[in-house]
Design an enzyme around this catalytic site. Structure first.
Site, PDB file in Angstrom:
ATOM      1  N   LYS A 239       0.821  -1.210   0.000  1.00 10.65           N
ATOM      2  CA  LYS A 239       0.000   0.000   0.000  1.00 10.65           C
ATOM      3  C   LYS A 239       0.860   1.267   0.000  1.00 10.65           C
ATOM      4  O   LYS A 239       2.047   1.248   0.322  1.00 10.65           O
ATOM      5  CB  LYS A 239      -0.932   0.002   1.220  1.00 10.65           C
ATOM      6  CG  LYS A 239      -2.082  -1.000   1.144  1.00 10.65           C
ATOM      7  CD  LYS A 239      -3.157  -0.527   0.196  1.00 10.65           C
ATOM      8  CE  LYS A 239      -4.340  -1.488   0.098  1.00 10.65           C
ATOM      9  NZ  LYS A 239      -5.152  -1.518   1.319  1.00 10.65           N
ATOM     10  N   ARG A 273      -4.052 -10.233   3.861  1.00 14.19           N
ATOM     11  CA  ARG A 273      -4.268 -10.273   2.407  1.00 14.19           C
ATOM     12  C   ARG A 273      -3.008  -9.722   1.745  1.00 14.19           C
ATOM     13  O   ARG A 273      -2.662  -8.550   1.927  1.00 14.19           O
ATOM     14  CB  ARG A 273      -5.490  -9.430   2.056  1.00 14.19           C
ATOM     15  CG  ARG A 273      -5.819  -9.317   0.576  1.00 14.19           C
ATOM     16  CD  ARG A 273      -7.037  -8.406   0.410  1.00 14.19           C
ATOM     17  NE  ARG A 273      -7.425  -8.222  -0.994  1.00 14.19           N
ATOM     18  CZ  ARG A 273      -6.916  -7.306  -1.801  1.00 14.19           C
ATOM     19  NH1 ARG A 273      -5.985  -6.456  -1.350  1.00 14.19           N
ATOM     20  NH2 ARG A 273      -7.329  -7.205  -3.047  1.00 14.19           N
TER      21      ARG A 273
END
Length: 296
Positions: A239, A273
């Site tokens: 991210k 995840r």
């Protein structure tokens, strides 16, 4: 918690790996690489071989500035991969979509878990008509991941009073309270639709509607958001918060991703995840060995 044909221990003592399968053209990390069904299935089987416990399939990017695609196109990308994987493996398949219509068709085609980045609130925020995501999930009797997201932008200085509507005054400037309030709203929607609480997995939404500072605050205080009995998932792989801190492009953010996975496991998150299964599997296995004091 049972997902598909697999039983997962969700008391916080085990952390399972959810492999990311982007069947897209413009995902921030690997867009276009697995656009064709054959390539997507091949990559999925590779992740299973490396130790993935379940897979998360998405056919529309959710990166900042993503290109929206029609539901029909999303399904054209998604359904062949679901059908092929169901023939090849029993691994549970999570469906990552913000569209209720797409979720309905994908769960009917064999999806085992709904992954909703709007936390069942897309219709509320965007005045969508037709069956809601909560109604679709309840009808299929499948478990669901509900992620926190609201209308706040990532730039804290540009936020408006309208974006803060519905939040308590304290939550407007406290991201931990804001996530908690938002997820409580999602839990209320799920209850109203008839989705059992023990079928829900919560996701703090790292990087969504949050500044880098706020994402770091969440990662540093994961325990403060949790309540007894809740099941949580961390989805921080590659991210922007990692890229912003380390000044690295997505493909070079694996070390940062490993840190987020270990932080989640330490906080009792049941799922992480990730894009890259093997290093996360090794890191989590070693952490578990340390916790077990040498008992494997």
């Amino acid at each position: 918690m049972r997902i598909g044909k697999k039983e997962f221990r969700t008391d916080g003592t085990e952390t399972y790996l959810m492999g990311i399968l982007n069947i897209t053209e413009d995902s921030f990390s690997d867009g276009g690489r697995y656009r064709e069904p054959e390539m997507a299935v091949r990559h999925a089987l590779e992740m299973i071989e490396e130790g993935a416990d379940l897979l998360d399939l998405g056919a529309e990017s959710t990166r900042p500035g993503f290109k929206e695609i029609p539901a029909d196109e999303e399904l054209e990308r998604l359904l062949p991969v679901i059908e092929h994987l169901k023939r090849e493996t029993d691994i549970p398949l999570s469906i990552d979509t913000r569209k209720a219509r797409v979720m309905d068709a994908a769960l009917a085609a064999g999806g085992d878990l709904a992954n909703d980045i709007w936390g069942l609130r897309f219709a509320e925020f965007h005045k969508e008509t037709g069956p809601t995501m909560a109604e679709v999930i309840a009808r299929h009797r499948k478990p669901a991941v509900i992620m926190h997201q609201d209308l706040f932008g990532r730039n804290e200085e540009e936020r408006t009073e309208k974006e803060a509507e519905g939040l308590s005054p304290d939550a407007r400037n406290n991201v931990i309270l804001r996530v908690r309030e938002g997820l409580d709203r999602s839990l209320a929607i799920a209850e109203q639709a008839g989705i059992p609480k023990d079928q829900l997995i919560l996701d703090p939404g790292i990087g969504f509607s949050k500044s880098t500072r706020e994402s770091l605050q969440l990662l540093g205080h994961l325990q403060k958001m949790k309540r007894t009995g809740e099941v949580w998932l961390m989805a921080a792989s590659r991210k922007s918060v990692i890229g912003d801190v380390l000044n690295l492009p997505p493909e070079e953010r694996e070390e940062g991703t490993l840190v987020t996975s270990l932080l989640a496991a330490e906080a009792g998150f049941s799922f992480v995840r990730v894009h890259n299964i093997r290093p996360n599997k090794r890191a989590l296995s070693f952490l578990q060995a340390v916790k077990n004091k040498g008992t494997f």
